[in-house]
Design an enzyme around this catalytic site. Structure first.
Site, PDB file in Angstrom:
ATOM      1  N   ASN A 182       0.701  -1.100   0.000  1.00  0.00           N
ATOM      2  CA  ASN A 182       0.150   0.244  -0.054  1.00  0.00           C
ATOM      3  C   ASN A 182       0.590   1.381  -0.026  1.00  0.00           C
ATOM      4  O   ASN A 182       0.383   2.262  -0.352  1.00  0.00           O
ATOM      5  CB  ASN A 182      -1.225  -0.024   1.219  1.00  0.00           C
ATOM      6  CG  ASN A 182      -0.366  -0.024   2.518  1.00  0.00           C
ATOM      7  OD1 ASN A 182       0.969  -0.385   2.651  1.00  0.00           O
ATOM      8  ND2 ASN A 182      -1.135   0.277   3.664  1.00  0.00           N
ATOM      9  N   GLU A 184       4.959  -3.963  12.108  1.00  0.00           N
ATOM     10  CA  GLU A 184       3.892  -2.873  11.782  1.00  0.00           C
ATOM     11  C   GLU A 184       2.813  -3.412  11.300  1.00  0.00           C
ATOM     12  O   GLU A 184       2.726  -3.823  10.207  1.00  0.00           O
ATOM     13  CB  GLU A 184       4.677  -1.731  11.143  1.00  0.00           C
ATOM     14  CG  GLU A 184       5.780  -1.118  11.980  1.00  0.00           C
ATOM     15  CD  GLU A 184       5.449  -0.342  12.918  1.00  0.00           C
ATOM     16  OE1 GLU A 184       6.358   0.224  13.559  1.00  0.00           O
ATOM     17  OE2 GLU A 184       4.212   0.069  13.336  1.00  0.00           O
ATOM     18  N   LEU A 185       1.660  -3.720  12.355  1.00  0.00           N
ATOM     19  CA  LEU A 185       0.731  -4.555  11.676  1.00  0.00           C
ATOM     20  C   LEU A 185      -0.662  -3.940  11.509  1.00  0.00           C
ATOM     21  O   LEU A 185      -0.746  -2.663  11.463  1.00  0.00           O
ATOM     22  CB  LEU A 185       0.424  -5.682  12.672  1.00  0.00           C
ATOM     23  CG  LEU A 185       1.688  -6.514  13.138  1.00  0.00           C
ATOM     24  CD1 LEU A 185       1.421  -7.572  14.156  1.00  0.00           C
ATOM     25  CD2 LEU A 185       2.270  -7.056  11.798  1.00  0.00           C
ATOM     26  N   CYS A 229      -2.985   1.503   7.094  1.00  0.00           N
ATOM     27  CA  CYS A 229      -3.289   0.710   8.374  1.00  0.00           C
ATOM     28  C   CYS A 229      -3.551   1.769   9.367  1.00  0.00           C
ATOM     29  O   CYS A 229      -4.046   1.401  10.427  1.00  0.00           O
ATOM     30  CB  CYS A 229      -1.774   0.424   8.617  1.00  0.00           C
ATOM     31  SG  CYS A 229      -0.740   1.670   8.814  1.00  0.00           S
ATOM     32  N   GLU A 257       8.855   3.157  14.320  1.00  0.00           N
ATOM     33  CA  GLU A 257       9.493   3.735  13.015  1.00  0.00           C
ATOM     34  C   GLU A 257       9.591   5.227  13.076  1.00  0.00           C
ATOM     35  O   GLU A 257       8.517   5.954  12.981  1.00  0.00           O
ATOM     36  CB  GLU A 257       8.989   2.850  11.867  1.00  0.00           C
ATOM     37  CG  GLU A 257       9.321   1.559  11.757  1.00  0.00           C
ATOM     38  CD  GLU A 257       8.575   0.800  10.679  1.00  0.00           C
ATOM     39  OE1 GLU A 257       7.773   1.047   9.868  1.00  0.00           O
ATOM     40  OE2 GLU A 257       9.170  -0.275  10.311  1.00  0.00           O
TER      41      GLU A 257
END
Ligand SMILES: NC(=O)c1ccc[n+]([C@@H]2O[C@H](COP(=O)([O-])OP(=O)(O)OC[C@H]3O[C@@H](n4cnc5c(N)ncnc54)[C@H](O)[C@@H]3O)[C@@H](O)[C@H]2O)c1
Ligand SMILES: O=C[C@H](O)CS(=O)(=O)O
Length: 489
Positions: free
Chosen positions: A157, A256-257, A290, A464
């Protein structure tokens, strides 16, 4: 695709400073999700090539990790400059393979480049400590050292920013990296590799393994003991699987979900501001981020005014090809994504939601979905529990602060949350009560390189960007220096 610099369109993987085919000669196509046109083919690498990429990164690590931080910084800065110099081409590549509007793609190139600039600076400040000793004959110090060879697995994405958000701190810290990009968007990754080579990064420091078989390649990246860290961005389900696979070699992890962001509008909110924030949070990248608003909660006192304003704004959204002027919403990435969105809307309607705008496929193209506004949403619906990952805005009505905090936190996810209100005491209460890694207060756009991006609960861990991002790629070594007796005669 009419690039000013056609050499940015790569058809080989990048390993050890070389452009390589798959050992088998196999390739897989990359499609434009709007038109379905095949943009090109890239090599379908497997385990053997991936192991060679790990070997290249391992071989490059000693020299790279001991290179002066200022020299690593200069290369990152040069890479940053090259991304800007080629921004239009990179944006066209991105829109062609991912579908987002060109204006958003340009924005992502700038956003992705900002991590290179940020960590070019941060990498020069990996300070250690001198600690007052517990003994008169000893001295205590700490130094920070690169964690080692890093594997990065990234989603489709944000095909540039999700790579540089990992690779920039890794390289700045002195790590070397093997990246496996998403099979839907390998072209941006390979263009990044081309510009990294142009910037002068030594062979083996940055490697890109393209594959249509993520499990096979991922198995190598999670089990090879030479890889000391895995940084993953993607779905929670995949993150859990990779975490399990990494356990045997006890790799450092950054995950990073997925998210399920609540977007709360209290009675005292600035309605115009709240609706503008909801629109940018919900419909950016066609809802495929996300941190998208996934559940829009509106307090009863201003419910009608907010819904009317949302309706007016959603009705203006234009669906089309990302390269077409005026396009707000491009295609979804693939058929599975489209069918998931359709299924979630159908489930919501079956459980009482009312479709007041959209609610079906757009006739703009096969993978396009209409910008959709649903009312009367409730907690029993799938879209209240899972990411929609599409241009669908469900609106939930609520009455009290306690009620909406409970609803907002009633999810396994904890990435981003947003709320609009003006009562200062309530702002503190709600900001502290929301169980999320990131909270937008009177804003719907929170992503920036200067702030720590990451989640809690099943949205993962690690941060991050920001001053914290470098630490994910460093280890702290404690030095205890004994035998320092009293001074000589
Ligand atoms: N938290 C964040 O910063 C962030 C950012 C972007 C996307 N995401 C999440 O990513 C998801 C959308 O991206 P996606 O559909 O590409 O996710 P995904 O998990 O399906 O794929 C992400 C990456 O993992 C790879 N992959 C998939 N299965 C694998 C396996 N078994 N072994 C090794 N690699 C595997 C894919 O090829 C891809 O490169 C959403 O859930 C979104 O919320 C999170
Ligand atoms: O999908 C979420 C990414 O992190 C993109 S952004 O950082 O929110 O732009």
């Amino acid at each position: 695709m009419n690039l000013q610099h056609p050499s940015l369109l790569r058809s080989a993987a990048y390993v050890n400073g070389n452009w390589i085919p798959a050992d088998s000669g196999e390739r897989f196509p990359v499609h434009n999700p709007f038109s379905g046109v095949t943009l090109g083919e890239v090599p379908d690498l497997g385990a053997a090539e991936t192991e060679r990429a790990v070997s290249a990164a391992q071989a490059a690590f000693p020299a790279w990790s001991t290179r002066p931080a200022g020299e690593r910084s200069a290369l990152l800065r040069r890479w940053h400059d090259l991304l800007h110099a080629h921004r239009d081409d990179l944006a066209l590549l991105m829109t062609s393979e991912q579908g987002k509007p060109l204006s958003e793609a340009r924005g992502e190139v700038t956003y992705g480049a900002s991590f290179l600039e940020w960590f070019a600076e941060e990498g020069r400040r990996a300070y250690g400590d001198v600690i007052p000793s517990h003994r008169s004959d000893s001295r205590i110090l700490t130094i920070k050292q690169a964690v080692g060879v890093v594997a990065a697995i990234t989603p489709w994405n944000f095909p540039i920013a999700m790579i540089t958000r990992k690779v920039a701190p890794a390289l700045a810290a002195g790590c070397t990296v093997v990246v496996k990009p998403a099979e839907d968007t390998p072209l941006c990754a390979l263009a990044l590799a081309y510009l990294a080579a142009e910037a002068g990064f030594p062979a083996g420091v940055f490697n890109v393994v393209t594959t249509s078989r993520p499990r096979e390649v991922g198995q190598v990246l999670t089990s090879d003991p030479r890889i000391r860290k895995l940084s993953f961005t993607g779905s929670t389900a995949t993150g859990k699987a990779l975490m399990e696979q990494s356990a045997a070699t006890l790799k450092r992890l950054s995950l990073e979900l997925g998210g399920n962001a609540p977007f709360i509008v209290f009675d005292d909110a600035d309605i115009e501001g709240a609706v503008a924030g909801a629109m940018v949070s919900k419909y950016r990248n066609g809802g495929q981020t996300c941190v998208c608003a996934n559940r829009i909660y509106v307090q009863s006192g201003i419910y009608d005014a907010v819904v009317a304003a949302l309706h007016r704004e959603v009705a203006t959204l234009s669906v089309g090809e990302g390269t077409a002027p005026g396009t707000d919403i491009g295609p979804l990435i693939n058929t599975a994504a489209l069918e998931k969105v359709e299924g979630m809307v159908a489930d919501a309607v079956e459980k009482g939601a009312r479709v007041v705008l959209g609610g079906g496929r757009s006739d703009a193209a096969a993978l396009c979905y209409q910008p959709t506004l649903l009312l009367d949403a409730n907690a029993t619906m799938d879209l209240a529990r899972e990411e929609i990952f599409g241009p669908v805005a469900p609106v939930f009505r609520f009455d009290t602060e306690a009620e909406v905090i409970s609803l907002a936190n009633d999810t396994p996810y904890g990435l981003a949350a947003y709320f609009y209100g003006r009562d200062h005491a309530r702002i503190w209460r709600v900001a502290e009560a929301l169980e999320y890694g990131m909270v937008g207060i009177n804003t719907g756009l929170i992503s920036t390189t200067v702030a720590p991006f990451g989640g809690v609960k099943e949205s993962g861990f690690g941060r991050e960007g920001s001053k914290y991002g470098l630490d994910d790629y460093l280890t702290i070594k404690y030095l205890c220096w004994g035998g320092i007796g009293p001074g000589g005669g």
